[in-house]
Design a protein around this motif. Structure first.
Motif, PDB file in Angstrom:
ATOM      1  N   TYR A   1      -1.567  -4.812  -1.514  1.00 51.77           N
ATOM      2  CA  TYR A   1      -1.461  -5.845  -0.479  1.00 51.77           C
ATOM      3  C   TYR A   1      -2.747  -5.972   0.333  1.00 51.77           C
ATOM      4  O   TYR A   1      -2.720  -5.948   1.564  1.00 51.77           O
TER       5      TYR A   1
ATOM      6  N   ASN B   1      -2.298  -2.946   2.776  1.00 51.71           N
ATOM      7  CA  ASN B   1      -2.140  -3.946   3.840  1.00 51.71           C
ATOM      8  C   ASN B   1      -3.393  -4.094   4.696  1.00 51.71           C
ATOM      9  O   ASN B   1      -3.297  -4.249   5.911  1.00 51.71           O
TER      10      ASN B   1
ATOM     11  N   GLY C   1      -2.979  -0.289   6.712  1.00 52.13           N
ATOM     12  CA  GLY C   1      -3.189  -1.369   7.653  1.00 52.13           C
ATOM     13  C   GLY C   1      -1.833  -1.870   8.070  1.00 52.13           C
ATOM     14  O   GLY C   1      -0.849  -1.172   7.816  1.00 52.13           O
ATOM     15  N   PRO C   2      -1.694  -3.021   8.644  1.00 49.66           N
ATOM     16  CA  PRO C   2      -2.800  -3.896   9.022  1.00 49.66           C
ATOM     17  C   PRO C   2      -3.655  -3.284  10.134  1.00 49.66           C
ATOM     18  O   PRO C   2      -3.148  -2.474  10.911  1.00 49.66           O
TER      19      PRO C   2
END
Ligand SMILES: *[C@@H]1O[C@H](CO)[C@@H](O)[C@H](O)[C@H]1NC(C)=O
Ligand SMILES: *[C@@H]1O[C@H](CO)[C@@H](O)[C@H](O)[C@H]1NC(C)=O
Ligand SMILES: *[C@@H]1O[C@H](CO)[C@@H](O)[C@H](O)[C@H]1NC(C)=O
Ligand SMILES: *[C@@H]1O[C@H](CO)[C@@H](O)[C@H](O)[C@H]1NC(C)=O
Ligand SMILES: *[C@@H]1O[C@H](CO)[C@@H](O)[C@H](O)[C@H]1NC(C)=O
Ligand SMILES: *[C@@H]1O[C@H](CO)[C@@H](O)[C@H](O)[C@H]1NC(C)=O
Ligand SMILES: *[C@@H]1O[C@H](CO)[C@@H](O)[C@H](O)[C@H]1NC(C)=O
Ligand SMILES: *[C@@H]1O[C@H](CO)[C@@H](O)[C@H](O)[C@H]1NC(C)=O
Ligand SMILES: *[C@@H]1O[C@H](CO)[C@@H](O)[C@H](O)[C@H]1NC(C)=O
Ligand SMILES: *[C@@H]1O[C@H](CO)[C@@H](O)[C@H](O)[C@H]1NC(C)=O
Ligand SMILES: *[C@@H]1O[C@H](CO)[C@@H](O)[C@H](O)[C@H]1NC(C)=O
Ligand SMILES: *[C@@H]1O[C@H](CO)[C@@H](O)[C@H](O)[C@H]1NC(C)=O
Length: 391
Positions: free
Chosen positions: A161, A125, A85-86
């Motif tokens: 994350y 992420n 990601g994001p």
């Protein structure tokens, strides 16, 4: 003209179904991206890694909510995959309905030394991700690795994350090393996770949690060759509820302070769990030479069946440095433990020379697994209280 038709449609729809129309107007879509459409074979032989990543990239890049589908009936061989990601998608859903299998050790990609890429599936992420494992499974083919205890062995599923993560109904077996690792995550819930590896498979932790906050693991069954759940440095507000652990090494805080590290763990609640034929039950382990703290930790309503070391604080774990420095252990409660200890020594509170403080034992009812045998307790530098504690 087209605009007019669209308007008419909207009018008709809003007349027939105001609900559907509302969804249309705010533009909520939920597109499904099937790995088969991105070239996955699902034959158990072809490497489907690239197809999975392509499908992920499309899912992640979608404008609204989106779903990555791993369909039923397929057996998908994947090697090293990174779901990064994001994401643009406001929320991402993974439906795991087929089987994911890892290659044998010999077929694992070579020359990869970076942590990030030596695991089977790494998701990083990503926020607002949910994974529904109903009908599916992930098998790490750990038996091809376990004899090689010195090899750098991969984890099956790693989250880095991530925030607002929900994982449920997932069946994950035979990891070469830890099954699920969680780091840098905040607000994650794991429910109804089944983890299964042999009790003698080396280092096969169920969950490894570190540098994470607000994590809940509930209603899950974990059988493995190391800690069912290990909670390490940088973690706070970690709950484990309704975990059936065994075989395995129990639910552990630590080890903390390894290689003279500064580690902290606080606000851990372990409750309504059972330990069956485990090496340990509730454990806190710190390595001499470290610093930091483990505090505000509660283990409550624990059922023991032939557990070795049902309750253990060990501040002399993996003794390498001859030093008095240690991670501080305080505000630890062991409450409502019931059942049998495999060994005579049922409770070990082996604290460093600086001591452990405010250790409470409350309603502890542990008897020997061997009829008529006594059980005992060992305490060293432990300060606190014991109420209604019989052994
Ligand atoms: C997926 O996206 C990443 C960037 O996030 C890119 O590095 C990678 O090449 C893409 N892979 C595929 C197969 O599209
Ligand atoms: C998100 O959208 C932007 C703008 O359209 C685009 O440049 C970017 O590649 C998209 N991100 C992903 C992960 O697809
Ligand atoms: C999208 O669809 C999937 C599969 O039907 C569902 O599980 C998920 O909750 C949906 N997401 C949203 C935001 O509606
Ligand atoms: C992922 O998150 C970490 C921690 O917030 C950040 O350092 C890193 O740059 C992020 N990576 C991407 C690709 O956004
Ligand atoms: C738990 O997950 C399994 C699949 O791993 C599923 O078959 C079962 O129905 C789930 N149980 C509940 C209570 O959702
Ligand atoms: C988990 O998956 C394995 C195959 O990967 C299967 O043998 C086992 O029966 C499954 N367990 C559950 C609880 O679904
Ligand atoms: C986690 O949840 C809390 C409470 O809902 C919220 O305040 C916080 O912003 C969330 N953190 C992240 C990283 O989403
Ligand atoms: C963890 O347990 C504590 C104490 O029972 C509770 O206050 C807290 O809300 C729980 N947190 C999560 C994320 O479940
Ligand atoms: C977990 O189990 C408890 C007790 O059986 C139950 O009340 C709760 O609804 C379950 N939670 C989930 C998410 O399955
Ligand atoms: C204690 O934990 C067991 C599961 O090990 C659960 O069935 C029981 O409901 C719990 N008792 C209380 C009072 O929460
Ligand atoms: C941690 O425990 C101490 C002692 O019991 C208590 O005073 C403190 O409020 C607790 N901290 C939190 C954040 O609950
Ligand atoms: C403890 O175990 C005994 C014997 O199995 C049982 O009768 C009792 O109800 C249990 N107590 C708790 C609090 O689970």
């Amino acid at each position: 003209m087209q605009t007019l038709i669209a308007c008419l449609c909207l009018l008709i729809l809003s007349f027939v179904s105001p609900c559907l129309c509302g969804m249309w107007i705010v533009g909520t879509e939920n597109r499904t991206y099937n790995v088969i459409d991105y070239g996955a074979h699902g034959d158990g032989k072809s490497d489907d890694s690239e197809a999975f990543v392509s499908a992920w990239n499309a899912t992640c890049g979608a404008e609204e909510a989106s779903t990555l589908l791993i369909p039923p009936n397929g057996k998908f061989l994947v090697k090293v995959i990174n779901f990064r990601g994001p994401c643009n998608a406001t929320s991402v859903n993974i439906q795991l309905q087929g089987r994911i299998v890892a290659p044998a050790m010999d077929e694992w990609p070579r020359g990869l030394t970076n942590n990030e890429i030596t695991n089977l599936i790494v998701i990083s992420n990503v926020s607002s991700l949910s994974i529904n494992g109903s009908g599916g499974s992930i098998d790490g083919y750990g038996s091809s690795w376990w004899q090689c205890t010195n090899c750098y062995r991969p984890t099956i599923l790693r989250f880095r994350y991530c925030s607002d993560l929900t994982v449920f109904n997932l069946n994950i077996t035979n990891s070469p090393k830890a099954h699920i690792r969680v780091n840098g995550c905040e607000n994650a819930t794991f429910s109804n996770i089944t983890i299964h590896s042999p009790g003698d498979s080396p280092n096969t932790d169920g969950f490894d949690i570190y540098t994470s906050k607000n994590i809940l693991i509930q209603n899950s069954t974990i059988a493995c060759g190391d800690d069912c759940i290990a909670i390490s440095g940088g973690s706070s507000y970690i709950n484990a509820t309704g975990i059936a652990c065994g075989p395995g090494h129990g639910i552990s805080i630590g080890s903390l302070g390894r290689n003279q590290a500064y580690d902290t763990v606080e606000e851990v609640y372990v409750k309504n769990c059972s330990f069956t034929n485990t090496e340990n039950g509730a454990r806190i382990k710190t390595v001499p030479g470290g610093s930091g703290y483990a505090r505000n930790i509660t283990f409550e309503n624990i059922t023991l069946t032939q557990a070795r070391n049902p309750i253990i604080i060990d501040q002399y774990y993996d003794r390498k440095y001859l030093t008095n420095a240690s991670v501080k252990v305080s505000d630890v409660t062991f409450s409502r433990f019931n059942g049998t200890s495999e060994k005579e020594l049922a409770i070990t509170l082996n604290c460093s020379s600086s001591g452990c403080f405010n250790i409470a034992l409350d309603h502890i009812n542990i008897v020997s697994a061997q009829p008529e045998k006594p059980v005992s307790c060992f305490c060293n530098n432990a300060h606190g209280t014991a109420t209604s504690t019989e052994e």
